[in-house]
Write a protein that holds these residues in place. Structure first.
Motif, PDB file in Angstrom:
ATOM      1  N   ALA A 112       0.909  -1.199  -0.043  1.00  0.00           N
ATOM      2  CA  ALA A 112      -0.021  -0.006  -0.007  1.00  0.00           C
ATOM      3  C   ALA A 112       0.814   1.267   0.147  1.00  0.00           C
ATOM      4  CB  ALA A 112      -0.910  -0.247   1.294  1.00  0.00           C
ATOM      5  N   VAL A 149      -5.123   3.687   7.146  1.00  0.00           N
ATOM      6  CA  VAL A 149      -4.524   2.876   8.010  1.00  0.00           C
ATOM      7  C   VAL A 149      -3.426   3.440   8.987  1.00  0.00           C
ATOM      8  CG1 VAL A 149      -3.950   0.679   8.668  1.00  0.00           C
ATOM      9  CG2 VAL A 149      -5.121   0.537   6.702  1.00  0.00           C
ATOM     10  N   LYS A 183      -0.565   3.141  11.524  1.00  0.00           N
ATOM     11  CA  LYS A 183       0.419   2.193  12.122  1.00  0.00           C
ATOM     12  C   LYS A 183       1.602   2.700  12.904  1.00  0.00           C
ATOM     13  CE  LYS A 183      -0.419  -1.271   8.303  1.00  0.00           C
ATOM     14  NZ  LYS A 183       0.223  -2.336   7.456  1.00  0.00           N
ATOM     15  N   VAL A 233      -1.757  -1.255  14.931  1.00  0.00           N
ATOM     16  CA  VAL A 233      -2.266  -1.052  13.545  1.00  0.00           C
ATOM     17  C   VAL A 233      -3.915  -0.757  13.928  1.00  0.00           C
ATOM     18  CG1 VAL A 233      -3.075  -2.048  11.322  1.00  0.00           C
ATOM     19  CG2 VAL A 233      -0.637  -2.685  12.494  1.00  0.00           C
ATOM     20  N   VAL A 256      -7.260   0.689  11.571  1.00  0.00           N
ATOM     21  CA  VAL A 256      -7.812   0.720  10.140  1.00  0.00           C
ATOM     22  C   VAL A 256      -9.077   1.832  10.346  1.00  0.00           C
ATOM     23  CG1 VAL A 256      -9.086  -0.383   8.428  1.00  0.00           C
ATOM     24  CG2 VAL A 256      -7.508  -1.568   9.591  1.00  0.00           C
ATOM     25  N   GLU A 311      -1.145   4.769   5.878  1.00  0.00           N
ATOM     26  CA  GLU A 311      -1.250   3.886   4.471  1.00  0.00           C
ATOM     27  C   GLU A 311      -2.437   4.007   4.114  1.00  0.00           C
ATOM     28  OE1 GLU A 311       1.298   0.099   5.582  1.00  0.00           O
ATOM     29  OE2 GLU A 311      -0.619  -0.424   4.757  1.00  0.00           O
ATOM     30  N   GLU A 312      -2.433   3.819   2.580  1.00  0.00           N
ATOM     31  CA  GLU A 312      -3.473   3.631   1.905  1.00  0.00           C
ATOM     32  C   GLU A 312      -4.264   2.359   2.646  1.00  0.00           C
ATOM     33  OE1 GLU A 312      -3.993   2.040  -2.741  1.00  0.00           O
ATOM     34  OE2 GLU A 312      -2.007   2.228  -1.697  1.00  0.00           O
ATOM     35  N   ARG A 313      -5.858   2.445   2.298  1.00  0.00           N
ATOM     36  CA  ARG A 313      -6.326   1.247   2.935  1.00  0.00           C
ATOM     37  C   ARG A 313      -6.736   0.425   1.565  1.00  0.00           C
ATOM     38  NH1 ARG A 313     -11.911   0.973   6.406  1.00  0.00           N
ATOM     39  NH2 ARG A 313     -11.987  -1.205   6.348  1.00  0.00           N
ATOM     40  N   LEU A 314      -6.323  -0.981   1.690  1.00  0.00           N
ATOM     41  CA  LEU A 314      -6.680  -1.851   0.878  1.00  0.00           C
ATOM     42  C   LEU A 314      -7.763  -2.796   1.350  1.00  0.00           C
ATOM     43  CD1 LEU A 314      -2.950  -3.060   0.370  1.00  0.00           C
ATOM     44  CD2 LEU A 314      -4.107  -1.221  -0.893  1.00  0.00           C
ATOM     45  N   GLU A 320      -7.352 -11.851   3.229  1.00  0.00           N
ATOM     46  CA  GLU A 320      -5.707 -11.924   3.681  1.00  0.00           C
ATOM     47  C   GLU A 320      -5.082 -13.473   3.620  1.00  0.00           C
ATOM     48  OE1 GLU A 320      -4.576  -9.540   7.333  1.00  0.00           O
ATOM     49  OE2 GLU A 320      -6.699  -8.410   7.003  1.00  0.00           O
ATOM     50  N   LYS A 329      -8.002 -13.569  13.746  1.00  0.00           N
ATOM     51  CA  LYS A 329      -7.337 -12.740  14.984  1.00  0.00           C
ATOM     52  C   LYS A 329      -8.460 -12.257  15.885  1.00  0.00           C
ATOM     53  CE  LYS A 329      -3.073 -10.886  12.854  1.00  0.00           C
ATOM     54  NZ  LYS A 329      -3.551 -10.970  11.164  1.00  0.00           N
ATOM     55  N   LEU A 363       1.187  -6.491   3.236  1.00  0.00           N
ATOM     56  CA  LEU A 363       0.496  -5.681   4.275  1.00  0.00           C
ATOM     57  C   LEU A 363       1.881  -5.395   5.361  1.00  0.00           C
ATOM     58  CD1 LEU A 363      -2.814  -7.100   5.360  1.00  0.00           C
ATOM     59  CD2 LEU A 363      -2.336  -4.949   3.747  1.00  0.00           C
ATOM     60  N   GLU A 364       2.571  -6.586   5.617  1.00  0.00           N
ATOM     61  CA  GLU A 364       3.539  -6.548   6.731  1.00  0.00           C
ATOM     62  C   GLU A 364       4.595  -7.883   6.298  1.00  0.00           C
ATOM     63  OE1 GLU A 364       2.859  -7.458  10.760  1.00  0.00           O
ATOM     64  OE2 GLU A 364       1.409  -9.195  10.118  1.00  0.00           O
ATOM     65  N   THR A 395     -12.435  -6.466   6.164  1.00  0.00           N
ATOM     66  CA  THR A 395     -11.334  -5.778   7.028  1.00  0.00           C
ATOM     67  C   THR A 395     -12.253  -5.116   8.035  1.00  0.00           C
ATOM     68  OG1 THR A 395      -9.945  -5.405   5.144  1.00  0.00           O
ATOM     69  CG2 THR A 395      -9.109  -4.858   7.115  1.00  0.00           C
TER      70      THR A 395
END
Ligand code: AMP
Ligand code: GLY
Length: 447
Positions: free
Chosen positions: A125, A152, A154, A164, A166, A196-199, A203, A225, A293-294, A445
């Motif tokens: 992103a 987002v 972070k 993080v 969102v 960050e741009e949200r995508l 996942e 999660k 994402l990470e 998300t």
């Protein structure tokens, strides 16, 4: 080598799964786990035991490895990696599996990993990093005036998976900046933030072994999660997982290897900080293809509890490569030599995490756990301990995520059925688990 001693650092469910798989590697004589848990203290006759050394006590770990003639040390969690345990072992001439402090920046600093991805053309992103609150708010306002609404936020540093946020609109994003930078909810991890741009999209986690040059990709995995069914409630360390993910075919995994994993390993080598260990890419499948994402610089928890049971570790002539052989080859820069012998079992693996009442908030400890032997007697079931301890020789709860009940099956529904039947055998007061592991459509998300 058929009697190698291994030292494993850590104490969670991931570490029990690692100890379990290492102890079943034909070359391994004994696995010492520092500090370990009730599962690694006694593993159904496998040569595993605990050592009373904390994961952060590098000096004591070094002394133990030297005194015991440890052939390979394996690091489970991220904190000792970021603190430089691999550097210390390497400086002492001891063999260790995991990235150096410089290479572990891929997880320890999101600002580092985002800049790295941008420089190396790794899909991710769009982002901007800020070290002061006022500039970050000014940026949000400018971005929202050009039509961007969701972001987002972070925290840059390690925040135990919590840094993080969102955000659906600019107010939420401003509040997230305040929590991170002014209220310092994540401590020093929030000194720098990433916006960050949200995508959007499902996942997927793809983990790979690397020796600093090549990569060996493991089966794709997905964790859950949220604490409650239907992805409700607060985030946790992970309430269950499954592998491989139906619909993620070999072509897709190859695309991740080619566009994300190999360029990362090449880029880290080009910087003079070669990456050795497990590289974990958390990805989102967007309409424009997979985006990162990470990165994590270690195995996932509870992804390890579903990936490692899928590794075929039969003994004998022409046996497939064991986990020990793969890790040793990585530490020696010779992954290419064992990669052709690595085999993954067909079928699927699922794990259901049994948590203490109240987790991820406050929870009681010391509650007796029953039914473990009955569950372990079921075919293709392994009960991995996470937050457990032994009290007068009996297992009791000692953490929020207490156990991860893993099962293999010919396909995902079969693995899930088996895992849930094993769960029925186990009891402790207030035991909570999700009933929808592997069953939820992964398309939203939520924050
Ligand atoms: P991370 O620790 O960076 O993986 O982020 C934790 C979770 O936040 C991810 O598993 C996603 O659900 C969500 N997330 C992170 N980055 C983004 C993004 N750019 N767009 C949408 N969701 C994200
Ligand atoms: N299950 C997510 C992680 O280990 O980071």
């Amino acid at each position: 080598m058929s009697n190698a001693k291994v030292l494993l650092i850590g104490s969670g469910g991931r570490e029990h799964a690692l100890a379990w798989a290492l102890a079943r590697s034909p070359q391994v004589g004994h696995v010492y786990v520092a500090p370990g848990n009730a599962g690694t203290a006694f593993d159904q006759g496998a040569p595993t035991s605990n050592v009373d050394i904390q994961a952060g006590d590098t000096a004591a770990l070094l002394a133990f490895a030297r005194d015991q003639g440890i052939a390979l040390t394996v690091v489970g969690p991220e904190a000792p990696l970021a603190a430089g345990v691999v550097d210390a072992f390497q400086a002492a001439g001891l063999r260790i599996f995991g990235p150096t402090c410089a290479a572990a920046q891929l997880e320890a600093s999101k600002a580092f990993s985002k800049t790295f991805m941008r420089e190396h053309g790794i899909p991710t992103a769009a982002h901007v990093a800020f070290a002061d609150y006022a500039s970050a708010v000014t940026y949000l306002q400018a971005a929202s005036s050009t039509g961007h609404t969701s972001f987002v936020v972070k925290a840059d540093g390690l925040a135990a998976g919590k840094g993080v946020i969102v955000c659906d609109d600019i107010d939420a994003a401003t509040a997230a900046l305040k929590r991170t930078m002014l209220d310092r909810e994540f401590g020093a991890a929030g000194n720098t933030v990433i916006i960050e741009e949200r995508l959007s999209g499902p996942e997927v986690s793809v983990l790979a072994f690397s020796d600093g040059r090549s990569v060996l990709v493991m089966p794709s995995a997905r964790d859950h999660k949220r604490i409650f069914d239907n992805d409700e409630g607060p985030n946790t360390g992970g309430m269950g997982a499954y592998a491989p993910i139906p619909g993620i075919d070999a072509e897709w995994v190859e695309r991740v290897r080619r566009t994300v994993l190999q360029p990362t390993i090449d880029g880290m080598a080009a910087r003079g900080t070669p990456y050795v260990g497990v590289l974990y890419a958390g990805l989102m499948l967007t309409a424009d293809g997979p985006k990162t994402l990470e990165f994590n610089c270690r195995f996932g928890d509870p992804e390890t509890q579903v990936i490692l049971p899928l590794l075929d570790q039969a003994a004998g002539r022409d046996a497939p490569a064991s986990l020990f052989e793969i890790m040793l080859a990585c530490a020696q820069g010779q992954l290419d030599q064992v990669a052709p012998r690595v085999q993954w079992r067909p079928g699927a693996c699922a794990t259901v995490v049994l948590a203490a009442r109240g987790y991820p908030g406050a929870y009681p400890k010391g509650l007796p756990i029953t039914g473990l032997d009955e569950a372990a007697r079921l075919d293709d079931v392994v009960v991995f301990h996470a937050g457990s301890a032994l009290k007068d020789g009996q297992p009791v709860t000692a953490g929020g995520r207490v156990l991860a009940v893993s099962a293999l099956g010919n396909d995902l529904p079969a693995a899930l059925r088996r895992a849930y039947s094993a769960v029925e055998c186990i009891h402790f007061d207030g035991m909570h688990y999700r009933k929808d592991i592997g069953r939820l459509k992964p398309n939203v998300t939520k924050n």
